[in-house]
Design a protein around this motif. Sequence first.
Motif, mmCIF file in Angstrom:
data_model
loop_
_atom_site.group_PDB
_atom_site.id
_atom_site.type_symbol
_atom_site.label_atom_id
_atom_site.label_comp_id
_atom_site.label_asym_id
_atom_site.label_seq_id
_atom_site.Cartn_x
_atom_site.Cartn_y
_atom_site.Cartn_z
ATOM 1 N N SER A 68 6.418 -1.433 -18.265
ATOM 2 C CA SER A 68 5.615 -0.161 -17.557
ATOM 3 C C SER A 68 5.227 0.550 -19.076
ATOM 4 O O SER A 68 6.081 0.403 -20.194
ATOM 5 N N GLN A 69 4.139 1.446 -18.991
ATOM 6 C CA GLN A 69 4.028 2.094 -20.264
ATOM 7 C C GLN A 69 5.080 2.900 -20.764
ATOM 8 O O GLN A 69 5.411 3.348 -21.744
ATOM 9 N N GLN A 70 5.887 3.677 -19.607
ATOM 10 C CA GLN A 70 6.821 4.550 -19.703
ATOM 11 C C GLN A 70 7.843 3.827 -20.650
ATOM 12 O O GLN A 70 8.535 4.285 -21.739
ATOM 13 N N GLU A 71 8.036 2.404 -20.184
ATOM 14 C CA GLU A 71 9.181 1.780 -20.918
ATOM 15 C C GLU A 71 8.704 1.472 -22.614
ATOM 16 O O GLU A 71 9.421 1.627 -23.569
ATOM 17 N N ARG A 72 7.481 1.190 -22.729
ATOM 18 C CA ARG A 72 6.652 1.115 -23.784
ATOM 19 C C ARG A 72 7.155 2.146 -24.733
ATOM 20 O O ARG A 72 7.186 2.144 -25.899
#
Length: 552
Positions: free
Chosen positions: A345-349
């Motif tokens: 997810s972009q959050q994780e990235r």
Amino acid sequence: MKGSQPGGSLRKPKWDMATLQKFEKNFYKEHPNVLNRSPMEVQQFHAEHQITINGKGAPTPIFTFEEGCFPDYVMAQIRRNSWKAPTPIQSQAWPIALQGKNLVGVAQTGSGKTLGFILPAIVHVNHQPYLERGDGPIVLVLTPTRELAQQILEVSNEFGRTSQLKSACVYGGAPKGPQLRDLERGAEICIATPGRLIDFLEAGKTTLRRTTYLVLDEADRMLDMGFEPQIRKILEQIRPDRQTLMWSATWPKEVRRLAEEFLNDYIQVNTGAMQLTANHSILQIIDVCMEHEKEEKLVKLLNEIMQEKQNKTIIFVETKRKADDITRRMKRDGWPVLSIHGDKSQQERDWALNDFRNGRNPILVATDVASRGLDVDDIKFVINFDYPNCSEDYVHRIGRTGRAGNTGTAYTFFTPNNAKQAPDLCNVLKEAKQVISPKLQQLEESSRGMRGGRQRWGGRGGGIGGRFDRSSGNGRFNDRSGGGSKFSGSNGGGFKSQSNFSNGSSGGFKSNGFSNGHGGQTNGNAGGFKSNWSQGGVTAASLSSIPPPSRF
Ligand SMILES: Nc1ncnc2c1ncn2[C@@H]1O[C@H](COP(=O)(O)OP(=O)(O)OP(=O)(O)O)[C@@H](O)[C@H]1O
Ligand SMILES: [Mg+2]
């Protein structure tokens, strides 16, 4: 409604040059020093920095920031950075860009290309009429990855702030609302990845009718098969008399014709050799090995690296699955590691990259999603666990270290399966005066005649992000055999046996003494690391000083 093609519902506007509102794009005032610069001086400067210019009417390079005659609002921010001088690409490209000319700028990784286009962009915007309600951005910067877009936003904000410019960042994987709000409140500069921008254009949420300054950063990547259809769609929406600038550290011949289609008249500036060139501040070490040896070699390397004070390391692997597997297993064994790839997810990235940037997690495992443009302070080591698909990617990956005058080291595992890439790699190594091991040379010789290894520019299609999405299962990292993990730091076996990074010729690596071949200048590695390697590998004693996993 979305068509089957990216931007399928977007229609190309009919540009009537007679009725289009005129705009100004030449703002360059030559400084008296520059005006009086003799052709001899210019020639010397070009020779010293290996600057090559193609195209007519290139202005004289500037040697200092003052000679750029930037407005005060730009100079104020430059002064705050206390940099000594423009980098060579900036020296030559700024006058061209400020004159409103189209430009291709090709210069080494970490050589300041971002400011190469952002400063003239800011000057450009400040000379245009104010945005009105419903107008889209005046400057559009297209980038291949979300993280790069966010990074350029930071630079744009930093330098645009002094003249009250607003920038917006438009990229996939994050909520649309805040991005739209940024655009709607009148962002003069928009930094975007193509997919999300096309979404907004198709939905009528923004327009490019005010756009007069267009940048393709990592342009060769943007013009390759993964992005080309989207780029074409977006560029159709921008008036043809815009100023277009393309930038990269690599400029393979496969994209040049396409680039010209979008550029019309342009000037190309190259710094460094005209062939594929790696940054010379990077020590490149190639370890020719077998696939099954890689894990153990990685552990050994990381054990050494983690003893360094500056130990920020990025490890590139081929697939998202492999990135996950390696990360999971390394974590289990206590390594301070996170990963970044296209399935996260972009959050994780964002979280992984942030923790890597601020040093909380000094090891980042990544796919090629992180190979271009990212400017992370103090990355000292790049490890290519898997060799990339083409040598351009190799140059970009290793370019995550050795930035802005710093030095760095890149280790690359190279297996016989990669043999068809050996000739390209050897050329890159030769150009940078790096050691080529006999094993690599052998692979190079054996692969001559069976070339055609440039898969990336060949028939592979696949839309946005396509090239980051391959997930060939490599069984090796998938089987969760109950045996001891190779990522465990206490793996004693075999460390002493030989120097895995020896170039194969007895003592060759040692005698090279980590010199990067330029005037005997060493790459700045701490002495301990250097001597360990030159002694032929890690010793049990050095292993005992590895911090216990719990520390991480
Ligand atoms: N004139 C300068 N002097 C010193 N440092 C600079 C100068 N201009 C830019 N920098 C710094 O150099 C670093 C690298 O710049 P940048 O990210 O623009 O490199 P790049 O050429 O775009 O590299 P890549 O090819 O990897 O994208 C940044 O941290 C930037 O702040
Ligand atoms: Mg860049």
